[in-house]
Scaffold this motif. Structure first.
Motif, PDB file in Angstrom:
ATOM      1  N   MET A   1       0.820  -1.192   0.000  1.00  0.00           N
ATOM      2  CA  MET A   1       0.000   0.000   0.000  1.00  0.00           C
ATOM      3  C   MET A   1       0.865   1.258   0.000  1.00  0.00           C
ATOM      4  O   MET A   1       0.403   2.332   0.255  1.00  0.00           O
ATOM      5  CB  MET A   1      -0.908  -0.020   1.221  1.00  0.00           C
ATOM      6  CG  MET A   1      -2.256   0.537   0.933  1.00  0.00           C
ATOM      7  SD  MET A   1      -3.358   0.125   2.259  1.00  0.00           S
ATOM      8  CE  MET A   1      -4.350   1.557   2.182  1.00  0.00           C
ATOM      9  N   GLY A   2       2.125   1.120  -0.312  1.00  0.00           N
ATOM     10  CA  GLY A   2       3.044   2.225  -0.287  1.00  0.00           C
ATOM     11  C   GLY A   2       2.851   3.240  -1.394  1.00  0.00           C
ATOM     12  O   GLY A   2       3.486   4.268  -1.390  1.00  0.00           O
ATOM     13  N   ARG A   9       0.699   8.351   5.021  1.00  0.00           N
ATOM     14  CA  ARG A   9      -0.670   8.506   4.517  1.00  0.00           C
ATOM     15  C   ARG A   9      -1.284   7.145   4.221  1.00  0.00           C
ATOM     16  O   ARG A   9      -2.462   6.920   4.449  1.00  0.00           O
ATOM     17  CB  ARG A   9      -0.675   9.379   3.271  1.00  0.00           C
ATOM     18  CG  ARG A   9      -2.081   9.771   2.893  1.00  0.00           C
ATOM     19  CD  ARG A   9      -2.118  10.873   1.906  1.00  0.00           C
ATOM     20  NE  ARG A   9      -1.766  12.122   2.564  1.00  0.00           N
ATOM     21  CZ  ARG A   9      -1.591  13.265   1.941  1.00  0.00           C
ATOM     22  NH1 ARG A   9      -1.713  13.331   0.645  1.00  0.00           N
ATOM     23  NH2 ARG A   9      -1.296  14.358   2.595  1.00  0.00           N
ATOM     24  N   ALA A  10      -0.481   6.223   3.720  1.00  0.00           N
ATOM     25  CA  ALA A  10      -0.963   4.867   3.432  1.00  0.00           C
ATOM     26  C   ALA A  10      -1.426   4.185   4.718  1.00  0.00           C
ATOM     27  O   ALA A  10      -2.464   3.525   4.736  1.00  0.00           O
ATOM     28  CB  ALA A  10       0.129   4.051   2.758  1.00  0.00           C
ATOM     29  N   ARG A  11      -0.675   4.366   5.795  1.00  0.00           N
ATOM     30  CA  ARG A  11      -1.078   3.763   7.087  1.00  0.00           C
ATOM     31  C   ARG A  11      -2.371   4.381   7.607  1.00  0.00           C
ATOM     32  O   ARG A  11      -3.238   3.684   8.126  1.00  0.00           O
ATOM     33  CB  ARG A  11       0.040   3.925   8.117  1.00  0.00           C
ATOM     34  CG  ARG A  11       1.214   2.987   7.909  1.00  0.00           C
ATOM     35  CD  ARG A  11       2.166   2.989   9.094  1.00  0.00           C
ATOM     36  NE  ARG A  11       2.696   4.299   9.408  1.00  0.00           N
ATOM     37  CZ  ARG A  11       3.778   4.844   8.861  1.00  0.00           C
ATOM     38  NH1 ARG A  11       4.459   4.185   7.953  1.00  0.00           N
ATOM     39  NH2 ARG A  11       4.190   6.042   9.233  1.00  0.00           N
ATOM     40  N   ARG A  12      -2.501   5.708   7.454  1.00  0.00           N
ATOM     41  CA  ARG A  12      -3.734   6.380   7.902  1.00  0.00           C
ATOM     42  C   ARG A  12      -4.947   5.884   7.127  1.00  0.00           C
ATOM     43  O   ARG A  12      -6.008   5.642   7.700  1.00  0.00           O
ATOM     44  CB  ARG A  12      -3.601   7.894   7.738  1.00  0.00           C
ATOM     45  CG  ARG A  12      -2.730   8.547   8.764  1.00  0.00           C
ATOM     46  CD  ARG A  12      -2.573  10.044   8.599  1.00  0.00           C
ATOM     47  NE  ARG A  12      -3.734  10.724   8.112  1.00  0.00           N
ATOM     48  CZ  ARG A  12      -3.703  11.846   7.411  1.00  0.00           C
ATOM     49  NH1 ARG A  12      -2.554  12.405   7.105  1.00  0.00           N
ATOM     50  NH2 ARG A  12      -4.815  12.424   7.008  1.00  0.00           N
ATOM     51  N   LYS A  29      -5.172   3.990  -3.599  1.00  0.00           N
ATOM     52  CA  LYS A  29      -6.157   4.983  -3.180  1.00  0.00           C
ATOM     53  C   LYS A  29      -7.430   4.843  -4.011  1.00  0.00           C
ATOM     54  O   LYS A  29      -8.532   5.015  -3.509  1.00  0.00           O
ATOM     55  CB  LYS A  29      -5.538   6.373  -3.330  1.00  0.00           C
ATOM     56  CG  LYS A  29      -6.296   7.462  -2.662  1.00  0.00           C
ATOM     57  CD  LYS A  29      -5.520   8.761  -2.735  1.00  0.00           C
ATOM     58  CE  LYS A  29      -6.255   9.872  -2.046  1.00  0.00           C
ATOM     59  NZ  LYS A  29      -5.502  11.120  -2.085  1.00  0.00           N
ATOM     60  N   SER A  30      -7.280   4.509  -5.285  1.00  0.00           N
ATOM     61  CA  SER A  30      -8.443   4.323  -6.171  1.00  0.00           C
ATOM     62  C   SER A  30      -9.343   3.203  -5.677  1.00  0.00           C
ATOM     63  O   SER A  30     -10.566   3.327  -5.708  1.00  0.00           O
ATOM     64  CB  SER A  30      -7.986   4.019  -7.595  1.00  0.00           C
ATOM     65  OG  SER A  30      -7.270   5.094  -8.114  1.00  0.00           O
ATOM     66  N   GLN A  31      -8.752   2.111  -5.222  1.00  0.00           N
ATOM     67  CA  GLN A  31      -9.552   1.001  -4.689  1.00  0.00           C
ATOM     68  C   GLN A  31     -10.318   1.446  -3.448  1.00  0.00           C
ATOM     69  O   GLN A  31     -11.478   1.083  -3.268  1.00  0.00           O
ATOM     70  CB  GLN A  31      -8.660  -0.186  -4.340  1.00  0.00           C
ATOM     71  CG  GLN A  31      -8.155  -0.944  -5.523  1.00  0.00           C
ATOM     72  CD  GLN A  31      -7.271  -2.108  -5.087  1.00  0.00           C
ATOM     73  OE1 GLN A  31      -6.749  -2.152  -3.976  1.00  0.00           O
ATOM     74  NE2 GLN A  31      -7.098  -3.069  -5.991  1.00  0.00           N
ATOM     75  N   CYS A  32      -9.664   2.230  -2.608  1.00  0.00           N
ATOM     76  CA  CYS A  32     -10.332   2.733  -1.400  1.00  0.00           C
ATOM     77  C   CYS A  32     -11.499   3.636  -1.775  1.00  0.00           C
ATOM     78  O   CYS A  32     -12.592   3.495  -1.226  1.00  0.00           O
ATOM     79  CB  CYS A  32      -9.345   3.491  -0.525  1.00  0.00           C
ATOM     80  SG  CYS A  32      -8.029   2.483   0.156  1.00  0.00           S
ATOM     81  N   SER A  85      -7.124  13.856   3.328  1.00  0.00           N
ATOM     82  CA  SER A  85      -7.601  13.116   4.497  1.00  0.00           C
ATOM     83  C   SER A  85      -8.549  11.997   4.063  1.00  0.00           C
ATOM     84  O   SER A  85      -9.380  12.201   3.178  1.00  0.00           O
ATOM     85  CB  SER A  85      -8.343  14.053   5.446  1.00  0.00           C
ATOM     86  OG  SER A  85      -9.028  13.317   6.445  1.00  0.00           O
ATOM     87  N   PRO A  86      -8.447  10.822   4.704  1.00  0.00           N
ATOM     88  CA  PRO A  86      -9.402   9.754   4.396  1.00  0.00           C
ATOM     89  C   PRO A  86     -10.853  10.173   4.650  1.00  0.00           C
ATOM     90  O   PRO A  86     -11.770   9.655   4.024  1.00  0.00           O
ATOM     91  CB  PRO A  86      -8.997   8.624   5.347  1.00  0.00           C
ATOM     92  CG  PRO A  86      -7.593   8.908   5.733  1.00  0.00           C
ATOM     93  CD  PRO A  86      -7.439  10.394   5.669  1.00  0.00           C
ATOM     94  N   LEU A  87     -11.067  11.131   5.542  1.00  0.00           N
ATOM     95  CA  LEU A  87     -12.431  11.587   5.835  1.00  0.00           C
ATOM     96  C   LEU A  87     -13.085  12.260   4.635  1.00  0.00           C
ATOM     97  O   LEU A  87     -14.307  12.285   4.526  1.00  0.00           O
ATOM     98  CB  LEU A  87     -12.425  12.562   7.015  1.00  0.00           C
ATOM     99  CG  LEU A  87     -12.035  11.999   8.368  1.00  0.00           C
ATOM    100  CD1 LEU A  87     -12.026  13.101   9.409  1.00  0.00           C
ATOM    101  CD2 LEU A  87     -12.969  10.872   8.776  1.00  0.00           C
TER     102      LEU A  87
END
Length: 120
Positions: A1-2, A9-12, A29-32, A85-87
């Motif tokens: 996920m690097g 940011r990957a860990r967050r 990030k696209s998959q998320c 931010s993931p939010l």
């Protein structure tokens, strides 16, 4: 996920996905983003659940999330979410009236220009 803009940011993002109840590992990030398109959670409730190590309630759709958020007043301001931010992926349209026109309409100049018109 690097490959998601650096290891921190990957860990967050990975932690946020786990906190939202996802068990699988996402490699981009696209998959998320794709997975989060159908996730409807109240952000203040989500943050509280994470603090308490409890599962977060997921709404069935955007409309039920919007109703709950308006009724409870538990709103998380957009301006408090930093870029990346993931939010940001969890933001939903809560107050905009559906169907366009009037308050909340994207083209406010058009609304203002038409305000003095009447249909005869």
């Amino acid at each position: 996920m690097g490959d998601i803009h650096g290891p921190r940011r990957a860990r967050r993002l990975a932690a946020a996905m786990r906190d939202l109840g996802f068990e699988e590992e996402f490699t981009s990030k696209s998959q998320c983003r794709k997975a989060l398109k159908t996730v409807w959670v109240n952000i203040p409730d989500f943050l509280d659940a994470v603090k308490r190590s409890q599962p977060v309630f997921r709404f069935a759709n955007q409309r039920s999330l919007a109703e709950y958020t308006r009724d409870s007043g538990r709103v998380y301001p957009r301006k408090n979410i930093s870029k990346g931010s993931p939010l940001k992926q969890l933001l939903a349209q809560i107050f905009r009236e559906q169907g366009g026109g009037g308050r909340g309409y994207r083209n406010q100049n058009l609304v203002a220009a038409m305000s003095g018109l009447a249909i005869v």
